[in-house]
Design a protein around this motif. Structure first.
Motif, mmCIF file in Angstrom:
data_model
loop_
_atom_site.group_PDB
_atom_site.id
_atom_site.type_symbol
_atom_site.label_atom_id
_atom_site.label_comp_id
_atom_site.label_asym_id
_atom_site.label_seq_id
_atom_site.Cartn_x
_atom_site.Cartn_y
_atom_site.Cartn_z
ATOM 1 N N UNK A 1 -95.022 -85.836 6.277
ATOM 2 C CA UNK A 1 -92.866 -85.167 5.452
ATOM 3 C C UNK A 1 -92.052 -85.131 6.117
ATOM 4 N N UNK A 2 -92.219 -85.315 7.529
ATOM 5 C CA UNK A 2 -91.069 -85.501 8.228
ATOM 6 C C UNK A 2 -89.738 -86.929 7.996
ATOM 7 N N UNK A 3 -90.924 -87.373 7.635
ATOM 8 C CA UNK A 3 -89.995 -89.242 7.439
ATOM 9 C C UNK A 3 -89.360 -88.714 6.274
ATOM 10 N N UNK A 4 -90.531 -87.896 5.577
ATOM 11 C CA UNK A 4 -89.271 -87.905 4.268
ATOM 12 C C UNK A 4 -88.087 -87.858 4.018
ATOM 13 N N UNK B 1 -86.854 -91.249 -6.037
ATOM 14 C CA UNK B 1 -87.784 -90.428 -6.582
ATOM 15 C C UNK B 1 -88.810 -90.385 -6.742
ATOM 16 N N UNK B 2 -89.188 -91.321 -5.836
ATOM 17 C CA UNK B 2 -90.224 -90.793 -5.435
ATOM 18 C C UNK B 2 -91.549 -91.622 -4.133
ATOM 19 N N UNK B 3 -93.009 -91.187 -3.869
ATOM 20 C CA UNK B 3 -93.254 -91.676 -2.402
ATOM 21 C C UNK B 3 -94.140 -91.881 -3.307
ATOM 22 N N UNK B 4 -94.627 -92.953 -2.360
ATOM 23 C CA UNK B 4 -96.559 -93.265 -2.847
ATOM 24 C C UNK B 4 -96.799 -94.420 -1.310
ATOM 25 N N UNK B 5 -98.089 -93.327 -1.631
ATOM 26 C CA UNK B 5 -98.625 -93.573 0.170
ATOM 27 C C UNK B 5 -99.929 -94.384 -0.345
ATOM 28 N N UNK B 6 -100.792 -95.100 0.532
ATOM 29 C CA UNK B 6 -102.048 -96.039 0.311
ATOM 30 C C UNK B 6 -103.419 -94.724 0.854
ATOM 31 N N UNK B 7 -103.931 -95.414 -0.012
ATOM 32 C CA UNK B 7 -105.743 -94.755 0.445
ATOM 33 C C UNK B 7 -106.290 -95.226 -0.155
ATOM 34 N N UNK B 8 -107.180 -96.005 1.197
ATOM 35 C CA UNK B 8 -107.138 -96.006 2.414
ATOM 36 C C UNK B 8 -106.190 -96.726 2.730
ATOM 37 N N UNK B 9 -105.394 -96.777 4.252
ATOM 38 C CA UNK B 9 -104.254 -97.421 4.214
ATOM 39 C C UNK B 9 -104.391 -99.101 4.738
ATOM 40 N N UNK B 10 -103.276 -99.906 4.858
ATOM 41 C CA UNK B 10 -103.412 -101.217 5.156
ATOM 42 C C UNK B 10 -103.609 -101.144 6.432
ATOM 43 N N UNK B 11 -103.936 -100.108 7.200
ATOM 44 C CA UNK B 11 -104.665 -99.805 8.814
ATOM 45 C C UNK B 11 -105.874 -99.504 8.787
ATOM 46 N N UNK B 12 -106.785 -99.639 7.865
ATOM 47 C CA UNK B 12 -108.331 -98.748 7.494
ATOM 48 C C UNK B 12 -107.890 -97.103 7.669
ATOM 49 N N UNK B 13 -107.243 -96.442 7.632
ATOM 50 C CA UNK B 13 -107.197 -95.341 7.722
ATOM 51 C C UNK B 13 -107.105 -94.516 6.841
ATOM 52 N N UNK B 14 -107.769 -93.081 7.010
ATOM 53 C CA UNK B 14 -107.390 -92.852 5.305
ATOM 54 C C UNK B 14 -106.680 -90.847 5.626
ATOM 55 N N UNK B 15 -105.952 -90.958 4.241
ATOM 56 C CA UNK B 15 -105.899 -89.348 4.547
ATOM 57 C C UNK B 15 -106.338 -88.576 4.599
ATOM 58 N N UNK B 16 -106.309 -87.548 5.232
ATOM 59 C CA UNK B 16 -107.030 -86.470 4.523
ATOM 60 C C UNK B 16 -106.117 -85.835 4.128
ATOM 61 N N UNK C 1 -93.858 -81.619 0.859
ATOM 62 C CA UNK C 1 -92.173 -82.692 1.168
ATOM 63 C C UNK C 1 -91.686 -83.550 -0.208
ATOM 64 N N UNK C 2 -91.973 -83.561 -0.942
ATOM 65 C CA UNK C 2 -92.046 -84.485 -2.543
ATOM 66 C C UNK C 2 -91.551 -83.077 -3.792
ATOM 67 N N UNK C 3 -92.192 -82.392 -2.711
ATOM 68 C CA UNK C 3 -91.380 -80.863 -4.127
ATOM 69 C C UNK C 3 -90.101 -80.167 -3.753
ATOM 70 N N UNK C 4 -90.467 -80.158 -2.209
ATOM 71 C CA UNK C 4 -89.005 -79.486 -2.075
ATOM 72 C C UNK C 4 -88.476 -80.450 -2.233
ATOM 73 N N UNK C 5 -88.052 -82.033 -2.409
ATOM 74 C CA UNK C 5 -86.880 -82.827 -2.248
ATOM 75 C C UNK C 5 -86.813 -83.512 -4.192
ATOM 76 N N UNK C 6 -87.709 -82.843 -4.706
ATOM 77 C CA UNK C 6 -88.114 -83.072 -6.532
ATOM 78 C C UNK C 6 -88.359 -84.694 -6.283
#
Lengths: 351, 351, 351, 351
Positions: D115-118, D136-151, D161-166
């Motif tokens: 969120x801080x990077x956004x 206007x948008x954020x895209x995240x990868x699940x699982x990521x390109x490094x094989x890790x997983x967002x909780x 963070x997206x809602x804060x910035x529309x």
């Protein structure tokens, strides 16, 4: 005797003087200057509309392409006349700016389109479902590419068809001043009061150096316009010099005086040509263009006398070649009379 | 004391006078006029290159975007500095004009990129095969966004890397005159002789109203440029007024005189600021920009005295905020001295 | 009695079996597999051309759009029939893939275009100079949208016009098999031997699940195709399953057997309808489509009996509504005879 | 021992069987069929969301590019990780589909963004005003390109963070099944309940032939998606064969069973490699990818034994080269154990 185009003319002295007057001191760039603010105020006064959003750009092609792109999705389409400037003379700019959206052309002999043509185009597009692109906009040219002028009633009928189908209406007003000088109505009457959403308000052909304004009558639909203009490389850093042209253009009715003169010259040219045996004038001369069918030999003779003009597209049902003669704020009576005298003389010799 | 940007300045009187001088009679539109021909001849003389193709446009963003689009496929990429104007300040114009091609940015602290960075970017792109976009071009800025200047040797090293990888080389010369005034070499030495393929030759920031020229040193690679310019709405009908600006810009070395003055003002500003306790000047002042780290309170005090300038991006390793000060052909010694005096006084008060 | 479209049909059992056969073990992705290599070899054999480049994609729209984009600049144009699938049924895909280039349509009553129309379009475009977009390509549909088939002689005449004007020639072969089954000539004779540069070789409508091949007869002009396919999201990771469909399609002449059957069914349908009073068949039935003008009441009666088909566009000079009937590899004789019987019966009742 | 990619694997037998089962009779084309309807119902059940709009396409690149294009203007930008698949491995497809909008990349060592990077990217973009493109948008990868997983908690923080910035939030779920198998939560919990607007729901890498679904959790934002898919050539005529794959993928939890197996194989591979002297495993192995730093000699030795895998990008602070090992639903325990045995043996020999 240069009747090739109204953009072969120079710049009105009043507009050149305005550039000098604006050349004082440091001011904010990109439109954060007093000239740009005043330009907007002038246009709001002229159009009797205190909400309109107005954005200057340097060319008519840019004005049209930006206007269409702002109100059409890349997967949509715009209905226009088959000889519309956007369709035939802007090198594909509308498609480029819109990101690939289509122009859907409809024909007519006088350069105007009708509500019935819009209805028919929409019926066909809807029938094609997801496979056919769906129009989202209509663009009309005022005055048209055939020198004719839409009346407020005609514009209203088109705007009503647009509302029926959820389409936006754009007016390419590269020669808006000439149309208005012919109509004698208020600028509002033939634009937003008649249902026009966005106008390319031309000045370059009628005396400016390089200046047009894109005018949105509902500023809410202009979302993104400023970012589109920037990324098109159409945002001037020294914007005051665009805005100052437009202010001078409007001041003391310079725009209408210039256009009236050009129209009168065209009228005289048309009236005179109509009396030359073997020549026929093809359209009602309403703005600053005359279309005339004449023998090849007469074209050659006139050019030999130093006249400049373009041969035009063939017209179905007309056997002779067609020429286009364009007048401007600088066209002189003596040039017109000389042209007509040469035409009459050449015909007499041929007889 | 306006140091916000060189485009807050007005127009050089010589250039305004040239517009008036060009305002005579009807001439061919879209570049078929004597001014445009002469502009081309002048540029060929200045660059000592009798084959170059030169095309005027009104904005630097248009010049850059058209240059990149002409030499890059829509599925390609362009390597540039991460703070290059094309990457951060043109609202996405390069991507728009190129039809979606990518800018691949590389970092550095002084605004310059190196041959080694190009080699590395190419290695990575090739390693990614069909899945990674492949650079086809490099663009460098002269002077850079950090006010530094590439030497001919540095340009040559980059051009050699480009040749190794089959890349074209573009130079964004929005401040080319300032760079040249610093280098003191010939225009050819730091462009085509060093391997530059296409140059955005800026004039607007250095005294023109709105005029830049895109210069291709090998006209064969310019294929399609004219059609691209037209469909971008960047082709002026009254082209003589673009060309006349450029002629006046080059005549009697106006461009170099303007730039030298701006550079001297920046030099004095940089030297003066370096002596103010607590202020540090971040880059070698080579063109017309000064970057200085200073306490927030000093920025506020200077603005309270009527100085205009922008806060700049944070610089890693520099604790204080950074400001950018830009000088122009119109910046006066008295403004510079007043600014330095205020800076010195403010610091003394704070001590 | 489903005559709505050949893509309402299922998949040929041979092609489905090929998918199962290909489902063995790990293989290279993105085309680095034996099936893709074999697919290319098969196409080279079928077209008697050992240099052709062939790239599989999943849809006909993708094949056409990629082919046109590869050979047209974003500022160019493509000449096509006004009812060409690319112009009316691909949702603007060609314009999207080409980056905004234009489709220039020409009319005819049988779906074919002629060399004379190409000459005329080029003359008009060249006359418009920089302001008019310039065609760079022609696309023809084989079999056409009106179910007619270009002979090798007709294709050759078009190709010669293309060579005269420096245009590339594309053939949209969504129903290429049906055209070839009608012509009885070799695949080469009506493509590269006749001057076609690139072919969209369709399989989906004629028995595949989702498979087409873009075939460049001169691999040198295919530059960039693979990168364009990738960035269009048209590159399958498990490519073997596209290639395997095409192999099975070609093996044992499955493609020609499927197409011959469909053509025969259309022939019988056309012959039968021609004998129904009040019905007229509009075109020579040459491939797998029948266009018939019939009273609204008959359309309704046939649909009430369970027949599926689309109403088609109005045809000038034809008073009755027009329907399109499409047959496929799966159309049964009994469905055709039932349809004809219902048509005859309905007419008798009405009499 | 093929660990090159999960797309070198064949197709799950259940999915191939579903294709055969769907191959019966004539059905409506372009999605007007029962399979497509059922596919939508299945996805609504799985995601516990009875309003979602789901559209099948054949490739992950198409799914991502269409999702981004639907929710971003051509003059906007999308924030993503600097090694995101959309940024580095889709050949520029997002830029193409979005019409030139920019990807703005942010770095991290584990493939996740914060969120801080956004917040920081938005602050910088807003500071640049009209000159800087605005995300206007954020895209995240699940699982990521490094094989890790967002909780779910991490996704929620990003969505806030997206809602804060529309901004809209997209999830590239090419390996969504692997992420979910790791998390053990409901599909809803880590998508729409956490604030995701649109998901690329991958199936191809996890057992399908060629099938992904673009899922909009608010169907109102999907406006235009269907027209975009059509004009991208991504709309299958025989759509039932895309939909049938997805149904079989979801039925009896095939997707989760396939993913769990792949994850277990990766876990074992990671655990095993961690015990090999001189090898270090770089990330938490959470999905089906293992990243390991190992001596060049060991890489060579393993390949000599028949192992397939890719060398990966250099990792700052890691001296050894890095390899990526990907497991799939078809990876066998014996292949994993053989690989580990070879690794151990090679190291012992080297000692």
């Amino acid at each position: 005797m240069n009747f090739a185009s109204d953009n072969t003319a120079p710049v009105s002295p009043e507009i050149l003087a305005a550039l000098s007057a604006a050349n004082e001191g440091s001011v904010g760039s990109y439109g954060a200057d007093g000239w740009t603010e005043r330009m907007r105020a002038e246009l709001r006064a002229v159009f009797a509309h205190d909400q309109l959003a107005a954005y200057p750009v340097a060319t008519g092609t840019a004005a049209n392409a930006l206007a269409l792109a702002t109100l059409t999705t890349p997967y949509g389409a715009v209905i226009c006349h088959q000889e519309a400037h956007v369709a035939t003379d802007e090198g594909g700019a509308p498609e480029f700016y819109m990101g690939g959206a289509k122009l859907m052309t409809v024909p007519s002999t006088d350069g105007k389109i009708t509500a019935a043509q819009i209805d028919a185009a929409m019926a066909r597009a809807i029938d094609g479902g997801i496979h056919h692109v769906l129009p989202e906009m209509v663009t009309i040219t005022q005055a048209t590419e055939w020198g004719t002028v839409y009346s407020p009633t005609e514009v209203r009928a088109i705007a009503e068809a647009c509302r029926r189908h959820g389409l936006k209406l754009h007016m390419d007003g590269a020669r808006f001043a000439n149309a208005l000088a012919h109509l004698g109505c208020s600028p509002a009457a033939v634009t937003w009061e008649a249902g026009v959403d966005v106008l390319s308000f031309g000045a370059t052909k009628n005396g400016a150096l390089a200046a047009e304004a894109v005018i949105f009558f509902d500023p809410k639909v202009a979302t993104g316009f400023e970012r589109r203009r920037k990324r098109a490389g159409q945002l001037w850093s020294k914007m005051r010099f665009l805005s100052a042209q437009l202010i001078a253009y409007l001041e003391n009715d310079l725009w209408l005086r210039n256009a009236s003169h050009a129209n009168q010259m065209a009228q005289r040219l048309g009236d005179g040509l109509a009396t030359v045996p073997g020549v026929s004038v093809l359209q009602h001369v309403q703005a600053n263009e005359v279309f005339a069918a004449m023998p090849e030999a007469l074209m050659t003779a006139l050019r030999a006398q130093g006249a400049h003009f373009y041969g035009w597209i063939d017209v179905p049902g007309v056997d002779l070649p067609v020429v286009r003669l364009v007048t401007s704020f600088q066209t002189s009576s003596s040039d017109v009379e000389a042209f007509l005298a040469h035409a009459g003389a050449a015909k007499r010799l041929a007889a």
